[in-house]
Design an enzyme around this catalytic site. Structure first.
Site, short mmCIF file in Angstrom:
data_model
loop_
_atom_site.label_atom_id
_atom_site.label_comp_id
_atom_site.label_asym_id
_atom_site.label_seq_id
_atom_site.Cartn_x
_atom_site.Cartn_y
_atom_site.Cartn_z
N SER A 1 0.76 -1.24 0.09
CA SER A 1 0.03 -0.03 -0.03
C SER A 1 0.94 1.40 0.11
CB SER A 1 -0.95 -0.01 1.38
OG SER A 1 -1.93 0.90 1.08
N GLU A 2 0.82 2.11 -0.91
CA GLU A 2 1.97 3.09 -1.20
C GLU A 2 1.95 4.19 -0.07
OE1 GLU A 2 -0.63 2.44 -3.34
OE2 GLU A 2 -1.57 4.27 -4.45
#
Lengths: 234, 212
Positions: free
Chosen positions: B46-47
């Site tokens: 998840s960035e």
């Protein structure tokens, strides 16, 4: 020299001026320095350039600064959660500079690390590359992006000690460590101000040198934007 | 006939290999996580700063400090690690992510993708999409074959502002799957049609040139 203050207002005393650039940590509403933003809003300082991945929501976070017309320009990667932002942008009252999220994070990291600019493949061939220097390395094209140094950086941490060492919690870390390095002055709000020596030196995410002032906040809202859950198996 | 969103996600999930590090874009690509085959172990990034993203929490266990890039509450796993946004995009930009699956408004036959901006409409921003398409080793687009007005989304040239140039490797739509061998001039090939959909049906609803 003591770095600890009683609250957000006193921690910001003497630091705010019209036309300044403020970098704020957080992603969405997660890990935003909500008390510091509220104190900046209450101060009435204006013509701000605000560097933040997002622009808060209507009535909370940076949305309050926008609603009070204190922001001249935003540098962000995504601003989709804020109606007042939309209105001001479409009417031309607000300037907006879009930066891809990774480029924005790296611009803060670079600014804090004394690196004036860096080349990245992100955005090559897009509108973001317009007017930027292009350079080929090993047969691939990169564009030049500039580091960001802000007059003031505001961050939210889980724990801090009186020296200004900070530790963040889970995904509330996000932009905060990078933002903390990019301020000429950095102010941190912490959920827990702990005694010197009680943070594990190996678990400090922002070393004290980056933090000039901090305070333990009270009454954090820590809003959730999208509450998603799963059902328990019957 | 055409594929449902879940069938599209199941098809895209077949592109996952054991041990992959994968970033799934917001929206339809997140469904891919529900279709991972037994024996395939992947780590989701998840960035906003997390590797090893777990499922949504049970009611009452939501944590405001634990969200994904879509700002949804999630959970951690035994493998989870957290890091800053700069570190997160270092692993993306540095080519350490095996795969990213994203949505799109348009993909062109040369591999260009447009998914962040419609001129004249309010622009919300590109978030991490430009970094992901420029940095992940392989890019799969999941999208409806045609837009709401029935116009093809796989086109000769993108009419919308680009998110990335020459970056798409595979396209999974509700009608078909296209893939190309490389980013050095290989054309997209129609490699699969949805059940009950013919290659002629696909061609009639596609603006891009492709081989069969």
């Amino acid at each position: 020299m003591p770095k600890t203050y009683a609250d957000a207002t006193t921690a910001l005393d003497g630091l705010l001026f019209d036309g300044m650039t403020i970098a704020a940590g957080g992603f969405g509403l997660c890990g935003i320095p909500e008390l510091l933003i509220a104190a900046i809003a209450a101060s009435g300082v204006k013509n701000l350039t605000v560097v933040s991945n997002n622009a808060g929501v209507d009535g909370f976070g940076l949305g309050v600064l926008l609603a009070q017309r204190q922001v001249k320009k935003m540098i962000s990667s995504y601003v989709g959660e804020n109606k007042e932002f939309e209105r001001q942008y479409l009417s031309g009252e607000l300037e907006l500079e879009f930066a891809p999220q990774g480029t924005l994070a790296e611009r803060l990291r670079a600014g804090g690390a004394g690196i004036a600019g860096f080349y990245t493949r992100t955005g090559v061939g897009t509108l973001i590359a317009d007017g930027k220097e292009h350079k080929d390395f090993g047969g691939e094209t990169y564009i030049l992006e500039h580091g960001i140094v802000a007059d003031l950086a505001v961050v939210h941490a889980w724990k801090g000690d009186p020296y200004g060492n900070l530790a963040y919690r889970k995904t509330a870390r996000n932009f905060n460590p990078n933002t903390a390095t990019a301020g000429k002055v950095t102010v941190a709000e912490v959920e827990q101000l702990v005694e010197a020596g009680s943070l594990d030196p190996d678990g400090i995410h922002t070393p004290s040198v980056y933090v000039q002032r901090l305070f333990q906040g009270a009454g954090f809202e820590k809003r959730i934007e999208q509450r998603t859950i799963r059902e328990r198996a019957a | 006939m055409s594929w449902t969103r879940d069938q599209m996600a199941a098809r895209a999930a077949r592109e996952l290999s054991d041990g992959f590090y994968v970033n799934l874009g917001i929206g339809m690509p997140t469904l891919v996580a529900n279709h991972i085959a037994p024996g395939i172990d992947i780590t989701l990034q998840s960035e906003n700063g997390m590797l090893g993203m777990g499922p949504f929490p049970y009611a009452g266990e939501e944590d405001p400090d634990l969200i994904n890039a879509g700002k949804q509450t999630i959970t951690e796993l035994r493998r989870t690690s957290y890091f800053s946004s700069a570190d997160s995009f270092a692993m993306i930009r540095g080519g350490h992510m095996d795969l990213s699956i994203l949505g799109a408004m348009e993909v062109a036959e040369n591999g260009d993708i447009a998914n962040w901006m419609v001129p004249g409409k309010l622009v919300k921003g590109m978030g991490g999409a430009m970094d992901l398409v420029a940095g992940a080793r392989r890019i799969i687009v999941m999208m409806e074959h045609c837009d709401k007005a029935g116009r093809p989304k796989f086109v000769g040239r993108c009419s919308l502002p680009l998110t990335g140039a020459n970056v798409v490797d595979m396209i999974v739509t509700d009608l078909a799957v296209f893939a190309r061998a490389d980013r050095s001039g290989s054309p997209f090939q129609l490699i699969e049609c949805a059940d009950g959909v013919s290659a002629d049906d696909v061609r009639a609803r596609t603006g891009a040139a492709f081989i069969q």
